[in-house]
Write an enzyme that holds these catalytic residues in place. Structure first.
Site, PDB file in Angstrom:
ATOM      1  N   ASP A   1      10.910  16.403  16.394  1.00  0.00           N
ATOM      2  CA  ASP A   1       9.945  15.419  16.906  1.00  0.00           C
ATOM      3  C   ASP A   1      10.253  14.014  16.377  1.00  0.00           C
ATOM      4  O   ASP A   1       9.443  13.099  16.503  1.00  0.00           O
ATOM      5  CB  ASP A   1       8.499  15.828  16.544  1.00  0.00           C
ATOM      6  CG  ASP A   1       8.259  15.834  15.036  1.00  0.00           C
ATOM      7  OD1 ASP A   1       9.216  15.601  14.264  1.00  0.00           O
ATOM      8  OD2 ASP A   1       7.113  16.080  14.627  1.00  0.00           O
TER       9      ASP A   1
ATOM     10  N   ASP B   1       3.636  12.486  -5.371  1.00  0.00           N
ATOM     11  CA  ASP B   1       3.433  11.055  -5.549  1.00  0.00           C
ATOM     12  C   ASP B   1       1.930  10.815  -5.670  1.00  0.00           C
ATOM     13  O   ASP B   1       1.168  11.252  -4.808  1.00  0.00           O
ATOM     14  CB  ASP B   1       3.976  10.337  -4.304  1.00  0.00           C
ATOM     15  CG  ASP B   1       4.645   9.034  -4.636  1.00  0.00           C
ATOM     16  OD1 ASP B   1       4.034   8.241  -5.347  1.00  0.00           O
ATOM     17  OD2 ASP B   1       5.778   8.826  -4.172  1.00  0.00           O
TER      18      ASP B   1
ATOM     19  N   ASP C   1       2.305   5.862  -8.493  1.00  0.00           N
ATOM     20  CA  ASP C   1       2.668   4.670  -7.743  1.00  0.00           C
ATOM     21  C   ASP C   1       2.013   3.435  -8.377  1.00  0.00           C
ATOM     22  O   ASP C   1       0.822   3.465  -8.710  1.00  0.00           O
ATOM     23  CB  ASP C   1       2.137   4.859  -6.308  1.00  0.00           C
ATOM     24  CG  ASP C   1       2.580   3.799  -5.346  1.00  0.00           C
ATOM     25  OD1 ASP C   1       3.782   3.739  -5.059  1.00  0.00           O
ATOM     26  OD2 ASP C   1       1.716   3.032  -4.876  1.00  0.00           O
TER      27      ASP C   1
ATOM     28  N   GLU D   1       5.463   4.380 -11.920  1.00  0.00           N
ATOM     29  CA  GLU D   1       6.212   3.287 -11.310  1.00  0.00           C
ATOM     30  C   GLU D   1       5.456   2.020 -11.658  1.00  0.00           C
ATOM     31  O   GLU D   1       4.284   1.876 -11.329  1.00  0.00           O
ATOM     32  CB  GLU D   1       6.280   3.440  -9.792  1.00  0.00           C
ATOM     33  CG  GLU D   1       7.177   2.391  -9.181  1.00  0.00           C
ATOM     34  CD  GLU D   1       6.614   1.737  -7.932  1.00  0.00           C
ATOM     35  OE1 GLU D   1       7.389   1.122  -7.209  1.00  0.00           O
ATOM     36  OE2 GLU D   1       5.403   1.842  -7.683  1.00  0.00           O
TER      37      GLU D   1
ATOM     38  N   HIS E   1      13.235   4.909  -2.440  1.00  0.00           N
ATOM     39  CA  HIS E   1      12.887   4.548  -1.060  1.00  0.00           C
ATOM     40  C   HIS E   1      12.557   3.060  -0.914  1.00  0.00           C
ATOM     41  O   HIS E   1      12.278   2.617   0.201  1.00  0.00           O
ATOM     42  CB  HIS E   1      11.698   5.401  -0.607  1.00  0.00           C
ATOM     43  CG  HIS E   1      10.475   5.118  -1.420  1.00  0.00           C
ATOM     44  ND1 HIS E   1      10.379   5.483  -2.749  1.00  0.00           N
ATOM     45  CD2 HIS E   1       9.324   4.461  -1.126  1.00  0.00           C
ATOM     46  CE1 HIS E   1       9.218   5.070  -3.225  1.00  0.00           C
ATOM     47  NE2 HIS E   1       8.561   4.457  -2.270  1.00  0.00           N
ATOM     48  N   ASP E   2      12.568   2.306  -2.006  1.00  0.00           N
ATOM     49  CA  ASP E   2      12.277   0.866  -1.941  1.00  0.00           C
ATOM     50  C   ASP E   2      13.523   0.011  -2.184  1.00  0.00           C
ATOM     51  O   ASP E   2      13.418  -1.220  -2.241  1.00  0.00           O
ATOM     52  CB  ASP E   2      11.249   0.476  -3.032  1.00  0.00           C
ATOM     53  CG  ASP E   2       9.892   1.112  -2.813  1.00  0.00           C
ATOM     54  OD1 ASP E   2       9.544   1.413  -1.657  1.00  0.00           O
ATOM     55  OD2 ASP E   2       9.170   1.311  -3.814  1.00  0.00           O
TER      56      ASP E   2
HETATM   57  C1  GLC Z   1       5.229   1.446  -4.521  1.00  0.00           C
HETATM   58  C2  GLC Z   1       5.956   2.300  -3.521  1.00  0.00           C
HETATM   59  C3  GLC Z   1       6.143   1.513  -2.272  1.00  0.00           C
HETATM   60  C4  GLC Z   1       4.785   1.146  -1.733  1.00  0.00           C
HETATM   61  C5  GLC Z   1       3.951   0.414  -2.778  1.00  0.00           C
HETATM   62  C6  GLC Z   1       2.507   0.350  -2.398  1.00  0.00           C
HETATM   63  O1  GLC Z   1       5.974   0.350  -4.921  1.00  0.00           O
HETATM   64  O2  GLC Z   1       7.160   2.753  -4.052  1.00  0.00           O
HETATM   65  O3  GLC Z   1       6.900   2.196  -1.312  1.00  0.00           O
HETATM   66  O4  GLC Z   1       4.942   0.328  -0.613  1.00  0.00           O
HETATM   67  O5  GLC Z   1       3.999   1.060  -4.015  1.00  0.00           O
HETATM   68  O6  GLC Z   1       1.912   1.608  -2.473  1.00  0.00           O
END
Ligand code: GLC
Length: 566
Positions: free
Chosen positions: A27, A100, A206, A261, A334-335
């Site tokens: 999908d 996460d 996060d 993070e 992913h950032d």
């Molecule tokens: C963190 C995540 C990112 C997200 C941000 C807000 O930095 O890694 O992908 O956009 O937080 O949640």
């Protein structure tokens, strides 16, 4: 001093961005069944845990980092039964599961936020940070403070039809939670327990160090601050207390691993967050080294790669926490842009650089984190237009640049190399349609056109397999306590081409050396190592023991791991 052992210190974490990993039902979006079909691939790489970027219900305004139900799986990814199966399948392979925890904000479609807006007397109103606006000199309504969101623009959104605003440190669709409210903290601890009860082994928090704000709110008067208000919402006064509470009420009741993070924490706070005695977090991510090719960590403003800055980021965080806490080792997520496409690395050195970066990073002190596709050297995408890029942040920045009269062609060129979209293209499994990500349905984010050449099948079939190199490196790391627990000592910190450090534990030592440049470099053996006591334990470009000498001429992106045999 013998280090305190723990499973997470010996772990290797593989990060999955579920939307782009494997689409089993064709999908266009990755899903849990797709992930399950690839668990052996992850296990064989040498990973021992998987961190899943958000799998929860979400309107995907920030692709899952805007959660509308913390206890539900997004239907596009599958069902809760699929998730339970995923945990079972991971555990059966000895892979731990990390979720996460996006706790600074919810989605604006979360039932709490809807209730908060629908009724001024709702108890959910105090779940968020809502304030009356101010009047400017002309009597016009303006936000309560001049703070800016991390995603550009004001951090306050006006609530329609009222003179009130809600705070959002990210997109307007991501309202910040009010952690001063004990009920919010209770909810968050309950969410952690819900997933821990299911068998989840850990969490990545996060933007964790933004949950405590400084009250009462004030304008940021510092003209040098590009992002206004950071001093009022980063490392706030109750951070340590909030983290301890999450531990008391949830995390410490299970055998968990946590990684925060952070938005560049102050050193003093960082030390407390991860101190083994403080009962807050086990580790945090450090991204300082990933700012060595951009200005002030603003990824879209590139600058020539600065190795000394990279070393300060990668190595100082190791030196800082020896004996007090634990560290993490990161090259991508992913950032971030793909590591082989940055730091001034030319395309022709993709294999050399991928293996070099893995060696100099993951032979360090800390838990390795590997992002999907990094293990086959996936590259940045040659995006042709803005429309091909799906990340909302990319578009916020394009709009910001437009507002500043930066020509589109200029901002596009800058963004292309730095945008988070580079990390989010579908995983490249083989040379078939859509890189084997699915059976041909258009993927939510375009596939990198280089997939015919760069994909898992091709990599595994090649003499220069990056996956196999990672496999070997991770196995070696696992087999040597010194490479896990040994302290790091740096050599030649000011060298602009070569990175050198040793790891020592008891009377055992290793020396790691790498030429972080596209031209040859000379390396002089540090005087506290004897040539006849050294052997080469691992090399990415095929050095032999016979070549060990006082001065070595290192090839571009050559890395060598020496072992001392006394
Ligand atoms: C963190 C995540 C990112 C997200 C941000 C807000 O930095 O890694 O992908 O956009 O937080 O949640």
């Amino acid at each position: 001093m013998a280090a305190k052992t723990n499973w997470y210190k010996e772990a290797v974490v593989y990060q999955i961005y579920p939307l782009s990993f494997m689409d089993s039902n064709n999908d266009g979006m990755g899903d849990i069944c797709g992930i399950i079909s690839k668990l052996d691939y992850i296990k064989e790489l040498g990973a021992t845990a998987i961190w899943f970027s958000p799998l929860y219900a979400s309107p995907w305004k920030d692709y899952g980092y805007d959660i509308s139900d913390y206890k539900a799986i997004h239907p596009a990814f599958g069902t809760m039964e699929d998730f339970d199966e995923l945990i079972r399948e991971c555990h059966a392979r000895g892979l731990r599961v990390m979720m996460d925890a996006v706790f600074n904000h919810t989605s604006n479609e979360h039932a709490w936020f809807k209730a908060a807006l629908a009724d001024k007397t709702s108890p959910y109103r105090d779940y968020y940070i809502i304030r009356k606006g101010k009047k400017d000199k002309e009597g016009k309504l303006i936000p309560p403070t001049n703070w800016t969101s991390s995603f550009t623009g004001p951090a306050w959104e006006r609530i329609e039809g009222t003179d009130e605003y809600y705070l959002h440190l990210f997109a307007p669709e991501q309202p910040d939670l009010n952690w001063e409210n004990p009920k919010v903290r209770e909810e968050m601890a309950g969410i952690l327990r819900f997933w821990l009860e299911k068998g989840v082994d850990g969490f990545r928090f996060d933007v964790f160090n933004m949950i405590s704000k400084v009250y009462p709110f004030k304008d940021d008067k510092n003209p040098l601050h590009f992002q206004k208000g950071v001093q009022y919402y980063v490392d706030g006064p109750r951070m340590h207390e909030f983290l301890k509470e999450l531990n008391d009420k949830a995390l410490s009741l299970y055998d968990t691993y946590t990684v925060g993070e952070s938005y560049t924490p102050d050193e003093e706070h960082a030390y407390r967050y991860i101190n083994e005695e403080s009962g807050e977090l086990d580790t945090i991510f450090h991204f300082e080294h990933l700012a060595a090719d951009n200005i002030f960590g603003l990824k879209m403003i590139p600058k020539p790669f600065n190795l000394r800055q990279f070393k300060r980021g990668l190595i100082d965080t190791q030196l800082r926490y020896h004996g007090s806490g634990w560290n993490t080792l990161v090259l991508e997520n992913h950032d971030q842009a793909r590591c082989v496409s940055r730091f001034g690395i030319k395309k022709k050195y993709r294999y050399e650089a991928a293996t070099f970066l893995a060696m100099i990073t993951y032979l360090g002190w800390g838990t390795p984190f590997i992002y999907q596709g990094q293990e086959i050297g996936m590259t940045n995408t040659d995006f042709k237009s803005r429309g091909e890029m799906k990340d909302p942040v990319t578009h916020f920045i394009f709009d910001l640049a437009k507002g500043l009269h930066v020509p589109d062609s200029v901002s596009f060129r800058m963004m292309k190399g730095a945008a988070r979209d580079n990390a989010r293209t579908p995983m490249q499994w083989d040379a078939s349609v859509n890189a084997g990500f699915n059976k041909g349905a258009e993927p939510w984010q375009c596939v990198n056109p280089d997939y015919k050449k760069i994909n898992v099948s091709a990599d595994l079939a090649s003499d220069k397999s990056i996956y196999r190199f990672y496999q070997k490196l991770l196995a070696l790391r696992k087999s040597e306590d010194t490479l896990i627990y040994g302290n790091t000592i740096e050599y030649y910190p000011d060298d602009r081409q070569v990175i050198t450090y040793s790891r020592c534990y008891g009377d055992k030592r290793f020396l790691i050396v790498g030429n972080f440049s596209g031209v040859r470099a000379d390396f002089i053996m540090p005087s506290d190592f004897e040539l006849d006591e050294l052997s080469i334990r691992m090399t990415n470009l095929g050095r032999s023991d016979a070549e060990i000498a006082e001065v070595l001429h290192l090839e571009p992106y050559e890395a060598i791991l020496f072992e001392e045999n006394r």
